[in-house]
Design an enzyme around this catalytic site. Structure first.
Site: not given
Length: 191
Positions: A45, A50, A89-90, A131-132, A135
């Protein structure tokens, strides 16, 4: 695309809604680039903050391999039963923590063409959506875990950002020095 890391301001801002007229070919190209960036980074994701865009959208690919775009998502229901999952997480590369979240979620959003949809999800898909979505609220997964772990990861990420900024400054200084030498040689030739 650059993936912004913990410590960069955009990750802590609450994202603003995407306007209807902004859902166009340009934004659809951004979605495609996000999918490419996410897959290259081995993610599932990627949310707009991000990539430095403080608007409400994200892309995901869950274990069913379906590419999904969520524009202006709203989580309208979650299950009472919770489950643990080791999240990463990225924007926090190299770190993981077990996070407890609702096992099921219902979300309403617009797709990449601006068409509304409602999705009931469970398992990994529900986890990724939550999760997304976080953000978009300026929340990262460590905010939902052990505060001591969050403090430790935050400090390590701060040091990484400082090292990266120092390296970038050194590179810029070196490039400026080389450019000055070239300019001086060119000026000498011109005389």
């Amino acid at each position: 695309m650059k993936i912004y890391k913990l410590g960069e301001e955009v990750l802590r801002k609450k994202a603003v809604p995407v306007k209807a007229e902004e859902i166009n070919d340009s934004l659809r190209e951004t979605f495609n680039e996000m999918f490419e960036t996410m897959l290259e980074a081995d993610g599932v994701g990627l949310a707009a903050p991000q990539i430095g865009d403080s608007r409400r959208y994200f892309v995901i690919i869950s274990d069913d391999e379906v590419r999904r775009v969520f524009v202006n998502p709203q989580i309208i229901a979650t299950s009472n039963d919770l489950c643990d999952y080791d999240e990463g997480c990225l924007s926090l590369p190299g770190f993981n923590e077990t996070i407890k979240r609702p096992s099921k979620v219902t979300v309403q959003a617009l797709n990449e063409n601006g068409k509304p949809f409602t999705l009931e999800a469970d398992g990994l898909l529900a986890r990724i959506i939550q999760h997304e979505y976080d953000h978009l609220e300026g929340i990262v997964y460590i905010d939902r875990g052990d505060p001591n772990v969050a403090a430790e990861i935050t400090e390590k990420m701060k040091k990484r950002l400082e090292r990266a900024a120092k390296k970038e400054a050194e590179r810029a200084k070196k490039a400026a020095k080389i450019a000055a030498k070239i300019a001086a040689k060119e000026a000498k030739k011109a005389k």
